[in-house]
Write a protein that holds these residues in place. Structure first.
Motif, mmCIF file in Angstrom:
data_model
loop_
_atom_site.group_PDB
_atom_site.id
_atom_site.type_symbol
_atom_site.label_atom_id
_atom_site.label_comp_id
_atom_site.label_asym_id
_atom_site.label_seq_id
_atom_site.Cartn_x
_atom_site.Cartn_y
_atom_site.Cartn_z
ATOM 1 N N THR A 8 0.833 -1.204 0.000
ATOM 2 C CA THR A 8 0.000 0.000 0.000
ATOM 3 C C THR A 8 0.868 1.255 0.000
ATOM 4 O O THR A 8 2.055 1.204 0.323
ATOM 5 N N GLN A 9 0.237 2.371 -0.303
ATOM 6 C CA GLN A 9 0.927 3.656 -0.295
ATOM 7 C C GLN A 9 1.429 3.966 1.117
ATOM 8 O O GLN A 9 2.522 4.468 1.296
ATOM 9 N N ALA A 10 0.627 3.647 2.123
ATOM 10 C CA ALA A 10 1.022 3.913 3.514
ATOM 11 C C ALA A 10 2.250 3.091 3.906
ATOM 12 O O ALA A 10 3.155 3.608 4.577
ATOM 13 N N GLU A 11 2.287 1.825 3.506
ATOM 14 C CA GLU A 11 3.448 0.980 3.822
ATOM 15 C C GLU A 11 4.707 1.510 3.149
ATOM 16 O O GLU A 11 5.777 1.572 3.767
ATOM 17 N N LEU A 12 4.575 1.883 1.895
ATOM 18 C CA LEU A 12 5.729 2.375 1.151
ATOM 19 C C LEU A 12 6.206 3.707 1.722
ATOM 20 O O LEU A 12 7.404 3.928 1.894
ATOM 21 N N SER A 13 5.273 4.579 2.076
ATOM 22 C CA SER A 13 5.629 5.858 2.680
ATOM 23 C C SER A 13 6.356 5.659 4.004
ATOM 24 O O SER A 13 7.384 6.291 4.268
ATOM 25 N N LYS A 14 5.835 4.768 4.847
ATOM 26 C CA LYS A 14 6.480 4.498 6.134
ATOM 27 C C LYS A 14 7.878 3.943 5.934
ATOM 28 O O LYS A 14 8.821 4.325 6.622
ATOM 29 N N SER A 15 8.035 3.057 4.955
ATOM 30 C CA SER A 15 9.342 2.485 4.671
ATOM 31 C C SER A 15 10.327 3.570 4.223
ATOM 32 O O SER A 15 11.479 3.589 4.655
ATOM 33 N N LEU A 16 9.865 4.474 3.366
ATOM 34 C CA LEU A 16 10.735 5.571 2.916
ATOM 35 C C LEU A 16 11.132 6.458 4.095
ATOM 36 O O LEU A 16 12.291 6.873 4.197
ATOM 37 N N GLN A 17 10.197 6.701 5.006
ATOM 38 C CA GLN A 17 10.505 7.509 6.186
ATOM 39 C C GLN A 17 11.476 6.778 7.103
ATOM 40 O O GLN A 17 12.408 7.387 7.647
ATOM 41 N N ASP A 18 11.274 5.479 7.267
ATOM 42 C CA ASP A 18 12.176 4.682 8.110
ATOM 43 C C ASP A 18 13.596 4.647 7.549
ATOM 44 O O ASP A 18 14.555 4.471 8.288
ATOM 45 N N LYS A 19 13.700 4.810 6.230
ATOM 46 C CA LYS A 19 15.011 4.752 5.573
ATOM 47 C C LYS A 19 15.630 6.134 5.398
ATOM 48 O O LYS A 19 16.619 6.271 4.686
ATOM 49 N N GLY A 20 15.041 7.160 6.032
ATOM 50 C CA GLY A 20 15.695 8.454 6.068
ATOM 51 C C GLY A 20 14.978 9.606 5.404
ATOM 52 O O GLY A 20 15.449 10.737 5.470
ATOM 53 N N LEU A 21 13.860 9.392 4.758
ATOM 54 C CA LEU A 21 13.113 10.486 4.151
ATOM 55 C C LEU A 21 12.248 11.099 5.253
ATOM 56 O O LEU A 21 11.169 10.600 5.570
ATOM 57 N N SER A 22 12.740 12.179 5.858
ATOM 58 C CA SER A 22 12.136 12.672 7.094
ATOM 59 C C SER A 22 10.831 13.443 6.917
ATOM 60 O O SER A 22 10.051 13.553 7.859
ATOM 61 N N ASN A 23 10.571 13.992 5.737
ATOM 62 C CA ASN A 23 9.355 14.764 5.522
ATOM 63 C C ASN A 23 8.210 13.829 5.138
ATOM 64 O O ASN A 23 8.235 13.213 4.065
ATOM 65 N N PRO A 24 7.165 13.713 5.984
ATOM 66 C CA PRO A 24 6.060 12.792 5.686
ATOM 67 C C PRO A 24 5.314 13.110 4.391
ATOM 68 O O PRO A 24 4.909 12.206 3.673
ATOM 69 N N GLN A 25 5.136 14.400 4.075
ATOM 70 C CA GLN A 25 4.441 14.765 2.828
ATOM 71 C C GLN A 25 5.247 14.314 1.613
ATOM 72 O O GLN A 25 4.684 13.812 0.644
ATOM 73 N N LEU A 26 6.544 14.503 1.674
ATOM 74 C CA LEU A 26 7.412 14.091 0.580
ATOM 75 C C LEU A 26 7.403 12.573 0.433
ATOM 76 O O LEU A 26 7.318 12.044 -0.676
ATOM 77 N N ALA A 27 7.431 11.857 1.562
ATOM 78 C CA ALA A 27 7.385 10.390 1.530
ATOM 79 C C ALA A 27 6.066 9.892 0.960
ATOM 80 O O ALA A 27 6.049 8.949 0.158
ATOM 81 N N ASP A 28 4.955 10.535 1.344
ATOM 82 C CA ASP A 28 3.645 10.143 0.813
ATOM 83 C C ASP A 28 3.585 10.351 -0.698
ATOM 84 O O ASP A 28 3.088 9.500 -1.438
ATOM 85 N N CYS A 29 4.072 11.493 -1.149
ATOM 86 C CA CYS A 29 4.060 11.801 -2.574
ATOM 87 C C CYS A 29 4.952 10.815 -3.338
ATOM 88 O O CYS A 29 4.542 10.272 -4.365
ATOM 89 N N ALA A 30 6.147 10.571 -2.824
ATOM 90 C CA ALA A 30 7.072 9.649 -3.487
ATOM 91 C C ALA A 30 6.482 8.245 -3.547
ATOM 92 O O ALA A 30 6.576 7.564 -4.580
ATOM 93 N N ALA A 31 5.861 7.819 -2.464
ATOM 94 C CA ALA A 31 5.253 6.487 -2.434
ATOM 95 C C ALA A 31 4.165 6.371 -3.496
ATOM 96 O O ALA A 31 4.078 5.356 -4.200
ATOM 97 N N GLN A 32 3.359 7.410 -3.642
ATOM 98 C CA GLN A 32 2.298 7.374 -4.645
ATOM 99 C C GLN A 32 2.874 7.341 -6.060
ATOM 100 O O GLN A 32 2.370 6.631 -6.920
ATOM 101 N N VAL A 33 3.958 8.071 -6.290
ATOM 102 C CA VAL A 33 4.603 8.052 -7.608
ATOM 103 C C VAL A 33 5.125 6.646 -7.906
ATOM 104 O O VAL A 33 4.957 6.144 -9.026
ATOM 105 N N PHE A 34 5.752 6.002 -6.923
ATOM 106 C CA PHE A 34 6.241 4.637 -7.138
ATOM 107 C C PHE A 34 5.083 3.691 -7.452
ATOM 108 O O PHE A 34 5.186 2.850 -8.341
ATOM 109 N N LEU A 35 3.987 3.825 -6.729
ATOM 110 C CA LEU A 35 2.832 2.960 -6.990
ATOM 111 C C LEU A 35 2.251 3.212 -8.382
ATOM 112 O O LEU A 35 1.879 2.283 -9.085
#
Length: 104
Positions: free
Chosen positions: A28-55
């Motif tokens: 899911t987008q939420a799982e991917l966003s959380k993973s990106l944040q856990d790996k160092g992408l500190s801005n949640p909005q940026l992680a959410d957007c990036a996760a959606q682009v990957f999906l």
């Protein structure tokens, strides 16, 4: 004898194919966003957007699972197939164009 073997094969085929439905749930987008944040992408909005682009990039579920895996050994991009690696590259360009402004 041949008829018995064919009949047995026809009866067994549906039963065996029913056993193959143990696919993992879709990433899911939420799982991917959380993973990106856990790996160092500190801005949640940026992680959410990036996760959606990957999906939206059309990556396979296997490729997305590689991205959310917590394996730290080596470069995860090397675990991606050629098609998924190309989609990641295109997605990164789109993230730079569309999502980075959200991180400001």
């Amino acid at each position: 004898m041949r008829i018995c073997l064919i009949a047995a094969a026809l009866i067994a085929a549906p039963m065996l194919s029913a056993c193959g439905g143990d696919e993992a749930p879709a990433v899911t987008q939420a799982e991917l966003s959380k993973s990106l944040q856990d790996k160092g992408l500190s801005n949640p909005q940026l992680a959410d957007c990036a996760a959606q682009v990957f999906l939206d990039s059309g990556m396979s579920q296997d490729g997305l699972r590689v991205m959310v895996s917590n394996a730290q050994s080596g470069d995860p991009a090397k675990l991606l197939g050629e098609d998924d690696a190309a989609k990641v590259s295109a997605a990164q360009s789109k993230i730079a164009a569309d999502c980075v402004r959200l991180g400001s």
